[in-house]
Design an enzyme around this catalytic site. Structure first.
Site, PDB file in Angstrom:
ATOM      1  N   ARG A  30       5.848   8.748  -5.312  1.00  0.00           N
ATOM      2  CA  ARG A  30       6.358   8.581  -6.682  1.00  0.00           C
ATOM      3  C   ARG A  30       7.835   8.201  -6.698  1.00  0.00           C
ATOM      4  O   ARG A  30       8.572   8.607  -7.595  1.00  0.00           O
ATOM      5  CB  ARG A  30       6.155   9.864  -7.510  1.00  0.00           C
ATOM      6  CG  ARG A  30       4.709  10.143  -7.857  1.00  0.00           C
ATOM      7  CD  ARG A  30       4.203   9.200  -8.931  1.00  0.00           C
ATOM      8  NE  ARG A  30       2.774   9.341  -9.126  1.00  0.00           N
ATOM      9  CZ  ARG A  30       2.224  10.144 -10.020  1.00  0.00           C
ATOM     10  NH1 ARG A  30       2.981  10.857 -10.803  1.00  0.00           N
ATOM     11  NH2 ARG A  30       0.921  10.200 -10.136  1.00  0.00           N
ATOM     12  N   ARG A  34       9.376   8.182 -13.567  1.00  0.00           N
ATOM     13  CA  ARG A  34      10.153   8.492 -14.763  1.00  0.00           C
ATOM     14  C   ARG A  34      11.495   9.186 -14.498  1.00  0.00           C
ATOM     15  O   ARG A  34      12.314   9.288 -15.389  1.00  0.00           O
ATOM     16  CB  ARG A  34       9.309   9.372 -15.698  1.00  0.00           C
ATOM     17  CG  ARG A  34       8.100   8.636 -16.254  1.00  0.00           C
ATOM     18  CD  ARG A  34       8.255   8.311 -17.732  1.00  0.00           C
ATOM     19  NE  ARG A  34       8.184   9.524 -18.505  1.00  0.00           N
ATOM     20  CZ  ARG A  34       7.152   9.848 -19.299  1.00  0.00           C
ATOM     21  NH1 ARG A  34       6.116   9.042 -19.416  1.00  0.00           N
ATOM     22  NH2 ARG A  34       7.166  10.967 -19.980  1.00  0.00           N
ATOM     23  N   ARG A  43       9.388   1.321 -19.044  1.00  0.00           N
ATOM     24  CA  ARG A  43       8.346   2.047 -19.792  1.00  0.00           C
ATOM     25  C   ARG A  43       8.653   2.143 -21.283  1.00  0.00           C
ATOM     26  O   ARG A  43       7.755   2.401 -22.076  1.00  0.00           O
ATOM     27  CB  ARG A  43       8.123   3.419 -19.172  1.00  0.00           C
ATOM     28  CG  ARG A  43       7.263   3.392 -17.925  1.00  0.00           C
ATOM     29  CD  ARG A  43       5.778   3.221 -18.224  1.00  0.00           C
ATOM     30  NE  ARG A  43       5.198   4.509 -18.591  1.00  0.00           N
ATOM     31  CZ  ARG A  43       4.852   4.836 -19.813  1.00  0.00           C
ATOM     32  NH1 ARG A  43       5.000   3.993 -20.804  1.00  0.00           N
ATOM     33  NH2 ARG A  43       4.349   6.037 -20.058  1.00  0.00           N
ATOM     34  N   ASP A  79      -2.107   2.818  -9.639  1.00  0.00           N
ATOM     35  CA  ASP A  79      -2.614   4.177  -9.779  1.00  0.00           C
ATOM     36  C   ASP A  79      -3.952   4.279  -9.071  1.00  0.00           C
ATOM     37  O   ASP A  79      -4.648   3.272  -8.913  1.00  0.00           O
ATOM     38  CB  ASP A  79      -2.767   4.551 -11.259  1.00  0.00           C
ATOM     39  CG  ASP A  79      -2.868   6.060 -11.432  1.00  0.00           C
ATOM     40  OD1 ASP A  79      -1.815   6.709 -11.496  1.00  0.00           O
ATOM     41  OD2 ASP A  79      -3.995   6.588 -11.438  1.00  0.00           O
ATOM     42  N   TYR A 162     -11.361  13.229 -11.494  1.00  0.00           N
ATOM     43  CA  TYR A 162     -11.022  12.645 -12.803  1.00  0.00           C
ATOM     44  C   TYR A 162     -12.256  12.027 -13.455  1.00  0.00           C
ATOM     45  O   TYR A 162     -12.481  12.174 -14.655  1.00  0.00           O
ATOM     46  CB  TYR A 162      -9.913  11.599 -12.655  1.00  0.00           C
ATOM     47  CG  TYR A 162      -8.610  12.239 -12.232  1.00  0.00           C
ATOM     48  CD1 TYR A 162      -7.792  12.859 -13.177  1.00  0.00           C
ATOM     49  CD2 TYR A 162      -8.218  12.275 -10.900  1.00  0.00           C
ATOM     50  CE1 TYR A 162      -6.609  13.487 -12.792  1.00  0.00           C
ATOM     51  CE2 TYR A 162      -7.045  12.897 -10.510  1.00  0.00           C
ATOM     52  CZ  TYR A 162      -6.248  13.493 -11.454  1.00  0.00           C
ATOM     53  OH  TYR A 162      -5.098  14.119 -11.078  1.00  0.00           O
TER      54      TYR A 162
HETATM   55  O1  CP3 Z   1       3.862   6.896  -5.317  1.00  0.00           O
HETATM   56  C1  CP3 Z   1       4.186   5.882  -5.939  1.00  0.00           C
HETATM   57  O2  CP3 Z   1       5.375   5.654  -6.270  1.00  0.00           O
HETATM   58  C2  CP3 Z   1       3.162   4.801  -6.228  1.00  0.00           C
HETATM   59  C3  CP3 Z   1       2.548   4.805  -7.529  1.00  0.00           C
HETATM   60  C4  CP3 Z   1       1.523   5.868  -7.850  1.00  0.00           C
HETATM   61  C5  CP3 Z   1       1.310   6.373  -9.159  1.00  0.00           C
HETATM   62  N1  CP3 Z   1       0.237   7.208  -9.126  1.00  0.00           N
HETATM   63  C6  CP3 Z   1       2.099   6.003 -10.338  1.00  0.00           C
HETATM   64  C7  CP3 Z   1       2.005   6.823 -11.544  1.00  0.00           C
HETATM   65  C8  CP3 Z   1       0.601   6.494  -7.019  1.00  0.00           C
HETATM   66  C9  CP3 Z   1       0.423   6.384  -5.513  1.00  0.00           C
HETATM   67  C10 CP3 Z   1      -0.217   7.321  -7.850  1.00  0.00           C
HETATM   68  C11 CP3 Z   1      -1.345   8.110  -7.334  1.00  0.00           C
HETATM   69  C12 CP3 Z   1      -2.016   9.061  -8.215  1.00  0.00           C
HETATM   70  N2  CP3 Z   1      -2.368   8.893  -9.532  1.00  0.00           N
HETATM   71  C13 CP3 Z   1      -2.501  10.316  -7.800  1.00  0.00           C
HETATM   72  C14 CP3 Z   1      -2.426  10.853  -6.383  1.00  0.00           C
HETATM   73  C15 CP3 Z   1      -1.071  11.329  -6.043  1.00  0.00           C
HETATM   74  C16 CP3 Z   1      -0.652  12.597  -6.736  1.00  0.00           C
HETATM   75  O3  CP3 Z   1       0.392  12.569  -7.410  1.00  0.00           O
HETATM   76  O4  CP3 Z   1      -1.336  13.614  -6.569  1.00  0.00           O
HETATM   77  C17 CP3 Z   1      -3.114  10.917  -8.903  1.00  0.00           C
HETATM   78  C18 CP3 Z   1      -3.761  12.285  -8.917  1.00  0.00           C
HETATM   79  C19 CP3 Z   1      -3.038  10.012  -9.992  1.00  0.00           C
HETATM   80  C20 CP3 Z   1      -3.578  10.164 -11.372  1.00  0.00           C
HETATM   81  C21 CP3 Z   1      -2.488  10.206 -12.370  1.00  0.00           C
HETATM   82  N3  CP3 Z   1      -1.714   9.117 -12.712  1.00  0.00           N
HETATM   83  C22 CP3 Z   1      -2.046  11.302 -13.147  1.00  0.00           C
HETATM   84  C23 CP3 Z   1      -2.634  12.692 -13.070  1.00  0.00           C
HETATM   85  C24 CP3 Z   1      -0.993  10.868 -13.954  1.00  0.00           C
HETATM   86  C25 CP3 Z   1      -0.239  11.608 -15.026  1.00  0.00           C
HETATM   87  C26 CP3 Z   1       0.547  12.749 -14.585  1.00  0.00           C
HETATM   88  C27 CP3 Z   1       1.468  12.510 -13.394  1.00  0.00           C
HETATM   89  O5  CP3 Z   1       1.236  13.112 -12.333  1.00  0.00           O
HETATM   90  O6  CP3 Z   1       2.463  11.757 -13.530  1.00  0.00           O
HETATM   91  C28 CP3 Z   1      -0.767   9.506 -13.639  1.00  0.00           C
HETATM   92  C29 CP3 Z   1       0.259   8.610 -14.235  1.00  0.00           C
HETATM   93  C30 CP3 Z   1       1.211   7.975 -13.297  1.00  0.00           C
HETATM   94  N4  CP3 Z   1       0.878   7.358 -12.122  1.00  0.00           N
HETATM   95  C31 CP3 Z   1       2.604   7.839 -13.504  1.00  0.00           C
HETATM   96  C32 CP3 Z   1       3.120   7.125 -12.414  1.00  0.00           C
HETATM   97  C33 CP3 Z   1       4.535   6.701 -12.175  1.00  0.00           C
HETATM   98  C34 CP3 Z   1       3.386   8.320 -14.717  1.00  0.00           C
HETATM   99  C35 CP3 Z   1       3.089   7.371 -15.832  1.00  0.00           C
HETATM  100  C36 CP3 Z   1       4.240   7.125 -16.786  1.00  0.00           C
HETATM  101  O7  CP3 Z   1       5.069   6.238 -16.511  1.00  0.00           O
HETATM  102  O8  CP3 Z   1       4.270   7.780 -17.827  1.00  0.00           O
END
Ligand code: CP3
Length: 353
Positions: A30, A34, A43, A79, A162
């Site tokens: 990540r 944000r 965003r 994602d 999910y």
């Molecule tokens: O790591 C990185 O920088 C690459 C991008 C990336 C995102 N999600 C961007 C994202 C990666 C590799 C993921 C993987 C992901 N997505 C996982 C596995 C990794 C982990 O964190 O456990 C999971 C479980 C998800 C599903 C997901 N996507 C959730 C549960 C959420 C919302 C809550 C949260 O954890 O942020 C997302 C949204 C998401 N994916 C955001 C980002 C930057 C936030 C979205 C926003 O900009 O509001």
């Protein structure tokens, strides 16, 4: 495929292969998100899924942390759930509550029955996810060989959690399915494994130099269920990445009790969380590189505390090749950017003497 030879900085890929490096490589899960001013600005203009579907914006937010913090690897901005609409599931991301950070995923028609499983389609990345592959090419153009690019997919259990629960609501329905309808659960994991393999193969063909499998919630299962419902599928994904010729990284949390077994799944690198000391992880997984394992919560505090904890991990990891500095899980919303910069600089300055 862009060959690592074209890259100016290979220390991340060298560490994946357990080759000596000039400095410890560091990247953070990540690292685009944000907590960054630049990401929040993007965003402010587009919704999350819109961002994931724009190759140009994908390239912009993927490259920003390389420019801003000097990480040794970039990770594709996307994602683990982006392919679900192509499989037949209606995915949306809810807006986060004010002040509470990111919104969570929602699936309007979750998988509940065997008929739902059978109706899922394995996506074609070229047809259904062209923006991801165009994004990979746009990122590599933007990076111009400065650092390698990591592609990724979700692990079958984590994506299923999910798909079945319909959002971030725990694991009860999915775990119930394992026992009430094991054949249905296997059919679901089979489809999600095929979906993971075609996506990661396509990302590598488009130019990713390494592949990480995010199996964030697998620590929910006991050993018997891991052996039955997870490890065989994860081994197949590792084998597909191996055949594609790039290093593979397995990421999970809460799995320290199974480390020796996970190190045998065929991945080049195992990412561990803070629940296990890094030296113990390296001892227990001698045949693979190890990545981790700072608790990202530490970086919500001060630069001094973050650097102290980070350097203690570098020191404990020891001088043997095959260590990559990272977090135990992703950077959290609200992390001060200066703490991230301080940790990257401290890891780069660290020498094992
Ligand atoms: O790591 C990185 O920088 C690459 C991008 C990336 C995102 N999600 C961007 C994202 C990666 C590799 C993921 C993987 C992901 N997505 C996982 C596995 C990794 C982990 O964190 O456990 C999971 C479980 C998800 C599903 C997901 N996507 C959730 C549960 C959420 C919302 C809550 C949260 O954890 O942020 C997302 C949204 C998401 N994916 C955001 C980002 C930057 C936030 C979205 C926003 O900009 O509001």
């Amino acid at each position: 495929m862009r060959l690592p030879m074209d890259l100016q900085n290979t220390r991340f890929l060298d560490a994946c292969r357990r080759r000596p490096v000039d400095r410890l490589p560091v990247w953070m899960m990540r690292q685009a998100g944000r907590y960054q001013r630049s990401y929040r600005a993007v965003r402010g203009e587009v919704a999350f899924l819109e961002l994931c579907r724009s190759p140009e914006l994908i390239a912009k937010v993927t490259c920003a942390p390389i420019d801003e913090f000097g990480f040794d690897a970039a990770i594709l901005f996307s994602d683990i759930l982006v392919h679900l609409p192509a499989m037949g599931l209606q995915l949306s991301f809810e807006k986060g509550e004010k002040g509470k950070g990111d919104g969570g995923p929602k699936i309007a028609n979750p998988v509940r029955t065997r008929a739902d499983v059978d109706a899922l389609r394995v996506p074609s990345p070229e047809r259904d996810l062209p923006y991801v592959l165009d994004g990979v090419r746009a990122i590599n153009a933007g990076l111009a060989g400065r650092v390698p690019l990591i592609g990724f997919v979700g692990g079958p259990f984590t994506v299923a959690s999910y798909a079945v629960e319909g959002g971030s609501q725990g694991f009860t329905r999915l775990k119930t399915m394992l026992y009430a309808d094991p054949a249905g659960a296997h059919a679901l994991f089979e489809k999600l494994t095929q979906a993971a393999i075609v996506q990661i193969e396509a990302q590598i063909a488009a130019g990713c130099h390494a592949a990480q499998i995010f199996e964030s919630w697998l620590g929910e299962l006991d050993r018997e269920d891991l052996e039955a419902f997870a490890f065989p599928y994860l081994a197949r994904i590792a084998e597909a990445v191996r055949k594609a010729g790039v290093p593979s990284i397995f990421f999970g949390t809460g799995l320290s009790g199974h480390l020796e077994r996970i190190a045998q799944l065929g991945y080049d690198v195992v990412s561990v969380d803070w629940r296990i000391p890094i030296d113990e992880a390296r001892r227990r997984a001698p045949g693979v590189a190890v990545q981790g394992n700072l608790d990202s919560t530490v970086m919500l505090s001060t630069a001094e505390a973050s650097v102290r904890k980070a350097l203690a991990i570098c020191k404990a990891a020891g001088p043997a090749p095959g260590y990559i500095f990272n977090l135990g899980h992703g950077i959290q919303v609200g992390t001060p950017e200066e703490n991230v910069k301080a940790v990257v600089d401290a890891v780069h300055a660290f020498r094992w003497k």
